[in-house]
Write a protein that holds these residues in place. Structure first.
Motif, PDB file in Angstrom:
ATOM      1  N   PHE A   7       0.858  -1.175   0.000  1.00 42.60           N
ATOM      2  CA  PHE A   7       0.000   0.000   0.000  1.00 42.60           C
ATOM      3  C   PHE A   7       0.900   1.232   0.000  1.00 42.60           C
ATOM      4  N   ILE A   8       0.349   2.372  -0.294  1.00 38.20           N
ATOM      5  CA  ILE A   8       1.133   3.603  -0.349  1.00 38.20           C
ATOM      6  C   ILE A   8       0.859   4.401   0.913  1.00 38.20           C
ATOM      7  N   PRO A   9       1.831   4.535   1.793  1.00 37.14           N
ATOM      8  CA  PRO A   9       1.572   5.259   3.033  1.00 37.14           C
ATOM      9  C   PRO A   9       1.497   6.766   2.777  1.00 37.14           C
ATOM     10  N   GLU A  10       0.488   7.381   3.310  1.00 37.01           N
ATOM     11  CA  GLU A  10       0.387   8.842   3.196  1.00 37.01           C
ATOM     12  C   GLU A  10       0.815   9.504   4.496  1.00 37.01           C
ATOM     13  N   VAL A  11       0.774   8.714   5.566  1.00 35.03           N
ATOM     14  CA  VAL A  11       1.164   9.233   6.873  1.00 35.03           C
ATOM     15  C   VAL A  11       2.251   8.317   7.408  1.00 35.03           C
ATOM     16  N   PHE A  12       3.333   8.902   7.863  1.00 34.08           N
ATOM     17  CA  PHE A  12       4.370   8.087   8.498  1.00 34.08           C
ATOM     18  C   PHE A  12       4.116   8.067  10.003  1.00 34.08           C
ATOM     19  N   PHE A  13       3.913   6.858  10.530  1.00 35.85           N
ATOM     20  CA  PHE A  13       3.680   6.702  11.956  1.00 35.85           C
ATOM     21  C   PHE A  13       5.005   6.756  12.711  1.00 35.85           C
ATOM     22  N   THR A  14       4.959   7.226  13.934  1.00 38.31           N
ATOM     23  CA  THR A  14       6.088   7.072  14.848  1.00 38.31           C
ATOM     24  C   THR A  14       5.510   6.659  16.194  1.00 38.31           C
ATOM     25  N   ASN A  15       6.370   6.208  17.088  1.00 37.91           N
ATOM     26  CA  ASN A  15       5.888   5.814  18.413  1.00 37.91           C
ATOM     27  C   ASN A  15       5.242   6.989  19.140  1.00 37.91           C
ATOM     28  N   ASP A  16       5.710   8.204  18.834  1.00 35.86           N
ATOM     29  CA  ASP A  16       5.172   9.393  19.494  1.00 35.86           C
ATOM     30  C   ASP A  16       3.756   9.733  19.037  1.00 35.86           C
ATOM     31  N   CYS A  17       3.349   9.177  17.865  1.00 39.61           N
ATOM     32  CA  CYS A  17       1.991   9.456  17.349  1.00 39.61           C
ATOM     33  C   CYS A  17       0.923   9.012  18.327  1.00 39.61           C
ATOM     34  N   LEU A  18       1.189   7.917  19.009  1.00 39.42           N
ATOM     35  CA  LEU A  18       0.159   7.316  19.854  1.00 39.42           C
ATOM     36  C   LEU A  18       0.281   7.847  21.270  1.00 39.42           C
ATOM     37  N   THR A  19      -0.772   8.489  21.732  1.00 34.82           N
ATOM     38  CA  THR A  19      -0.792   8.969  23.113  1.00 34.82           C
ATOM     39  C   THR A  19      -2.182   8.726  23.681  1.00 34.82           C
ATOM     40  N   GLY A  20      -2.300   8.801  24.990  1.00 32.67           N
ATOM     41  CA  GLY A  20      -3.596   8.627  25.633  1.00 32.67           C
ATOM     42  C   GLY A  20      -3.535   7.506  26.654  1.00 32.67           C
ATOM     43  N   GLU A  21      -4.579   7.424  27.483  1.00 30.98           N
ATOM     44  CA  GLU A  21      -4.510   6.451  28.577  1.00 30.98           C
ATOM     45  C   GLU A  21      -4.692   5.014  28.108  1.00 30.98           C
ATOM     46  N   ASP A  22      -5.205   4.840  26.891  1.00 31.84           N
ATOM     47  CA  ASP A  22      -5.330   3.473  26.369  1.00 31.84           C
ATOM     48  C   ASP A  22      -4.126   3.090  25.496  1.00 31.84           C
ATOM     49  N   VAL A  23      -3.028   3.863  25.636  1.00 32.46           N
ATOM     50  CA  VAL A  23      -1.799   3.532  24.914  1.00 32.46           C
ATOM     51  C   VAL A  23      -0.749   3.056  25.920  1.00 32.46           C
ATOM     52  N   VAL A  24      -0.190   1.899  25.654  1.00 31.60           N
ATOM     53  CA  VAL A  24       0.830   1.328  26.530  1.00 31.60           C
ATOM     54  C   VAL A  24       2.164   1.343  25.788  1.00 31.60           C
ATOM     55  N   LYS A  25       3.176   1.927  26.428  1.00 32.37           N
ATOM     56  CA  LYS A  25       4.497   2.004  25.784  1.00 32.37           C
ATOM     57  C   LYS A  25       5.475   1.099  26.513  1.00 32.37           C
ATOM     58  N   SER A  26       6.270   0.380  25.739  1.00 32.12           N
ATOM     59  CA  SER A  26       7.282  -0.466  26.374  1.00 32.12           C
ATOM     60  C   SER A  26       8.554  -0.467  25.534  1.00 32.12           C
ATOM     61  N   THR A  27       9.638  -0.764  26.211  1.00 31.61           N
ATOM     62  CA  THR A  27      10.941  -0.840  25.548  1.00 31.61           C
ATOM     63  C   THR A  27      11.557  -2.174  25.898  1.00 31.61           C
ATOM     64  N   ARG A  28      12.130  -2.831  24.876  1.00 30.21           N
ATOM     65  CA  ARG A  28      12.908  -4.034  25.184  1.00 30.21           C
ATOM     66  C   ARG A  28      14.377  -3.703  24.972  1.00 30.21           C
ATOM     67  N   VAL A  29      15.152  -3.896  26.059  1.00 30.07           N
ATOM     68  CA  VAL A  29      16.599  -3.701  25.984  1.00 30.07           C
ATOM     69  C   VAL A  29      17.243  -5.055  25.684  1.00 30.07           C
ATOM     70  N   LEU A  30      18.510  -5.021  25.334  1.00 33.09           N
ATOM     71  CA  LEU A  30      19.212  -6.258  24.967  1.00 33.09           C
ATOM     72  C   LEU A  30      19.106  -7.316  26.072  1.00 33.09           C
ATOM     73  N   GLY A  31      19.131  -6.864  27.328  1.00 36.69           N
ATOM     74  CA  GLY A  31      19.023  -7.800  28.451  1.00 36.69           C
ATOM     75  C   GLY A  31      17.699  -8.550  28.495  1.00 36.69           C
ATOM     76  N   ASP A  32      16.660  -7.983  27.875  1.00 40.19           N
ATOM     77  CA  ASP A  32      15.348  -8.659  27.816  1.00 40.19           C
ATOM     78  C   ASP A  32      15.343  -9.773  26.769  1.00 40.19           C
ATOM     79  N   LEU A  33      16.384  -9.816  25.949  1.00 40.98           N
ATOM     80  CA  LEU A  33      16.408 -10.763  24.823  1.00 40.98           C
ATOM     81  C   LEU A  33      17.427 -11.885  25.059  1.00 40.98           C
ATOM     82  N   ASP A  34      17.642 -12.197  26.344  1.00 40.70           N
ATOM     83  CA  ASP A  34      18.571 -13.264  26.703  1.00 40.70           C
ATOM     84  C   ASP A  34      18.074 -14.577  26.084  1.00 40.70           C
ATOM     85  N   GLY A  35      18.942 -15.284  25.416  1.00 37.36           N
ATOM     86  CA  GLY A  35      18.556 -16.576  24.820  1.00 37.36           C
ATOM     87  C   GLY A  35      17.991 -16.475  23.417  1.00 37.36           C
TER      88      GLY A  35
END
Ligand code: G6P
Ligand code: FE2
Length: 185
Positions: A7-35
Protein backbone atom coordinates in the motif's frame (compact mmCIF):
# COMPACT_ATOMS: atom_id res chain seq x y z
CA UNK A 1 -1.42 -18.52 2.38
CA UNK A 2 1.45 -16.10 1.72
CA UNK A 3 0.67 -12.55 0.81
CA UNK A 4 2.89 -9.51 0.54
CA UNK A 5 0.72 -6.75 -0.82
CA UNK A 6 1.82 -3.14 -0.99
CA UNK A 7 0.00 0.00 0.00
CA UNK A 8 1.13 3.60 -0.35
CA UNK A 9 1.57 5.26 3.03
CA UNK A 10 0.39 8.84 3.20
CA UNK A 11 1.16 9.23 6.87
CA UNK A 12 4.37 8.09 8.50
CA UNK A 13 3.68 6.70 11.96
CA UNK A 14 6.09 7.07 14.85
CA UNK A 15 5.89 5.81 18.41
CA UNK A 16 5.17 9.39 19.49
CA UNK A 17 1.99 9.46 17.35
CA UNK A 18 0.16 7.32 19.85
CA UNK A 19 -0.79 8.97 23.11
CA UNK A 20 -3.60 8.63 25.63
CA UNK A 21 -4.51 6.45 28.58
CA UNK A 22 -5.33 3.47 26.37
CA UNK A 23 -1.80 3.53 24.91
CA UNK A 24 0.83 1.33 26.53
CA UNK A 25 4.50 2.00 25.78
CA UNK A 26 7.28 -0.47 26.37
CA UNK A 27 10.94 -0.84 25.55
CA UNK A 28 12.91 -4.03 25.18
CA UNK A 29 16.60 -3.70 25.98
CA UNK A 30 19.21 -6.26 24.97
CA UNK A 31 19.02 -7.80 28.45
CA UNK A 32 15.35 -8.66 27.82
CA UNK A 33 16.41 -10.76 24.82
CA UNK A 34 18.57 -13.26 26.70
CA UNK A 35 18.56 -16.58 24.82
CA UNK A 36 17.15 -15.06 21.64
CA UNK A 37 20.39 -14.70 19.67
CA UNK A 38 22.64 -17.57 18.67
CA UNK A 39 26.04 -16.02 19.33
CA UNK A 40 26.23 -16.17 23.15
CA UNK A 41 29.81 -14.90 23.22
CA UNK A 42 28.99 -11.77 21.21
CA UNK A 43 25.82 -11.25 23.28
CA UNK A 44 27.79 -11.58 26.52
CA UNK A 45 30.09 -8.70 25.54
CA UNK A 46 27.30 -6.24 24.67
CA UNK A 47 25.67 -3.58 26.84
CA UNK A 48 22.46 -5.14 28.19
CA UNK A 49 20.94 -1.71 28.84
CA UNK A 50 20.97 -0.89 25.11
CA UNK A 51 17.46 -0.42 23.70
CA UNK A 52 16.63 -2.82 20.87
CA UNK A 53 13.02 -1.76 20.24
CA UNK A 54 10.15 0.36 21.48
CA UNK A 55 6.51 -0.62 21.15
CA UNK A 56 3.50 1.68 21.51
CA UNK A 57 0.25 -0.25 21.68
CA UNK A 58 -3.17 1.32 21.31
CA UNK A 59 -5.54 -0.88 23.33
CA UNK A 60 -9.02 0.66 22.98
CA UNK A 61 -10.69 -2.35 24.65
CA UNK A 62 -9.62 -4.71 27.44
CA UNK A 63 -7.18 -7.50 26.58
CA UNK A 64 -9.12 -10.68 25.66
CA UNK A 65 -12.24 -8.82 24.51
CA UNK A 66 -13.67 -10.85 21.62
CA UNK A 67 -14.21 -8.87 18.42
CA UNK A 68 -11.99 -5.88 19.22
CA UNK A 69 -8.76 -4.76 17.60
CA UNK A 70 -5.43 -3.50 18.87
CA UNK A 71 -2.90 -1.45 16.96
CA UNK A 72 0.81 -1.00 17.58
CA UNK A 73 3.86 0.84 16.31
CA UNK A 74 7.28 -0.70 16.78
CA UNK A 75 10.64 1.02 16.28
CA UNK A 76 13.45 -1.52 15.95
CA UNK A 77 17.02 -0.19 16.00
CA UNK A 78 19.71 -1.35 13.60
CA UNK A 79 22.38 -3.62 15.01
CA UNK A 80 23.63 -7.16 15.17
CA UNK A 81 24.58 -9.73 17.77
CA UNK A 82 27.48 -11.46 16.03
CA UNK A 83 26.15 -11.85 12.48
CA UNK A 84 22.48 -12.00 13.52
CA UNK A 85 20.37 -8.88 13.02
CA UNK A 86 18.56 -7.15 15.88
CA UNK A 87 15.05 -8.57 15.98
CA UNK A 88 11.90 -8.74 18.05
CA UNK A 89 11.36 -11.63 20.47
CA UNK A 90 8.70 -13.17 18.27
CA UNK A 91 5.59 -15.02 19.30
CA UNK A 92 2.64 -17.20 18.37
CA UNK A 93 -0.76 -15.98 19.52
CA UNK A 94 -2.17 -17.54 22.70
CA UNK A 95 -5.47 -17.88 20.86
CA UNK A 96 -3.52 -19.64 18.17
CA UNK A 97 -5.83 -19.15 15.18
CA UNK A 98 -5.82 -15.34 15.44
CA UNK A 99 -4.26 -13.52 12.47
CA UNK A 100 -2.52 -10.13 12.32
CA UNK A 101 -1.46 -7.43 9.85
CA UNK A 102 2.02 -5.89 9.90
CA UNK A 103 3.01 -3.06 7.61
CA UNK A 104 6.34 -1.39 6.96
CA UNK A 105 6.56 2.35 7.67
CA UNK A 106 10.24 3.30 7.60
CA UNK A 107 13.54 1.51 7.07
CA UNK A 108 14.09 -2.02 5.84
CA UNK A 109 14.05 -5.49 7.23
CA UNK A 110 12.34 -8.85 7.11
CA UNK A 111 9.30 -10.36 8.71
CA UNK A 112 10.28 -13.90 9.67
CA UNK A 113 7.42 -16.37 9.85
CA UNK A 114 7.21 -19.95 11.13
CA UNK A 115 4.23 -22.29 10.97
CA UNK A 116 3.44 -25.01 13.49
CA UNK A 117 5.38 -27.57 11.45
CA UNK A 118 8.40 -25.27 11.91
CA UNK A 119 8.61 -24.25 8.24
CA UNK A 120 10.25 -20.81 8.17
CA UNK A 121 10.05 -18.14 5.48
CA UNK A 122 10.59 -14.38 5.32
CA UNK A 123 8.96 -11.37 3.67
CA UNK A 124 10.88 -8.21 2.90
CA UNK A 125 9.63 -5.15 4.83
CA UNK A 126 9.94 -1.63 3.44
CA UNK A 127 7.84 1.57 3.66
CA UNK A 128 4.45 0.53 2.33
CA UNK A 129 4.87 -3.25 2.51
CA UNK A 130 1.79 -4.97 3.90
CA UNK A 131 1.94 -8.43 5.47
CA UNK A 132 -0.89 -10.75 6.41
CA UNK A 133 0.17 -13.11 9.18
CA UNK A 134 -2.25 -16.05 9.25
CA UNK A 135 -3.22 -17.71 12.52
CA UNK A 136 -0.89 -20.41 13.86
CA UNK A 137 2.13 -18.65 12.35
CA UNK A 138 4.83 -17.27 14.67
CA UNK A 139 6.23 -13.88 13.70
CA UNK A 140 9.27 -11.76 14.42
CA UNK A 141 10.90 -8.83 12.64
CA UNK A 142 14.61 -8.26 11.94
CA UNK A 143 16.19 -4.91 11.03
CA UNK A 144 18.64 -5.57 8.19
CA UNK A 145 19.31 -1.91 7.40
CA UNK A 146 21.50 0.84 8.78
CA UNK A 147 18.64 3.01 10.04
CA UNK A 148 15.74 2.37 12.38
CA UNK A 149 12.96 0.09 11.13
CA UNK A 150 9.46 1.28 11.96
CA UNK A 151 6.51 -1.01 11.39
CA UNK A 152 2.93 -1.04 12.53
CA UNK A 153 0.56 -3.87 13.42
CA UNK A 154 -3.12 -4.58 13.89
CA UNK A 155 -4.27 -7.68 15.75
CA UNK A 156 -7.42 -9.02 17.44
CA UNK A 157 -7.86 -8.01 21.06
CA UNK A 158 -8.31 -11.67 22.03
CA UNK A 159 -5.13 -12.89 20.27
CA UNK A 160 -2.71 -12.75 23.22
CA UNK A 161 1.04 -13.36 23.04
CA UNK A 162 2.54 -16.84 23.42
CA UNK A 163 6.26 -16.27 23.97
CA UNK A 164 6.88 -19.57 25.75
CA UNK A 165 6.83 -21.76 22.63
CA UNK A 166 9.52 -19.60 21.01
CA UNK A 167 11.52 -19.34 24.24
CA UNK A 168 11.58 -23.17 24.40
CA UNK A 169 12.30 -24.09 20.80
CA UNK A 170 13.17 -20.85 18.99
CA UNK A 171 12.61 -20.37 15.27
CA UNK A 172 13.91 -23.18 13.04
CA UNK A 173 15.94 -20.69 10.97
CA UNK A 174 17.79 -17.46 11.76
CA UNK A 175 18.35 -14.37 9.63
CA UNK A 176 22.07 -13.63 9.51
CA UNK A 177 24.45 -11.43 7.56
CA UNK A 178 26.35 -13.66 5.12
CA UNK A 179 28.88 -11.45 3.30
CA UNK A 180 26.52 -8.48 3.61
CA UNK A 181 23.44 -10.37 2.41
CA UNK A 182 20.56 -11.14 4.82
CA UNK A 183 20.26 -14.93 4.62
CA UNK A 184 17.99 -17.44 6.37
CA UNK A 185 20.15 -20.24 7.73
O1 G6P B 1 5.97 -9.01 21.14
P1 G6P B 1 7.24 -9.06 20.37
O2 G6P B 1 7.47 -10.39 19.72
O3 G6P B 1 8.38 -8.62 21.21
O4 G6P B 1 7.09 -8.05 19.15
C1 G6P B 1 6.94 -6.67 19.35
C2 G6P B 1 5.57 -6.14 19.00
O5 G6P B 1 5.46 -6.11 17.60
C3 G6P B 1 4.24 -5.62 17.11
O6 G6P B 1 4.01 -4.31 17.45
C4 G6P B 1 3.11 -6.43 17.62
O7 G6P B 1 1.88 -6.05 17.15
C5 G6P B 1 3.09 -6.40 19.09
O8 G6P B 1 2.03 -7.19 19.54
C6 G6P B 1 4.42 -6.93 19.59
O9 G6P B 1 4.43 -6.91 20.97
FE1 FE2 C 1 1.35 -11.01 16.98
Amino acid sequence: MRTNKVFIPEVFFTNDCLTGEDVVKSTRVLGDLDGVFQDKEAYGKMNKEQAVYHVSSYLPVLENTPGGLFMGITTLYPGKVGQEYFMTKGHFHSNSDRAEFYWGVEGEGFLILMDERRNVWAERMFPGSLHYIPGKVAHRVANTGYQKLVFSACWPSDAGHDYATIADAGFARRLVDVNGVPTLV
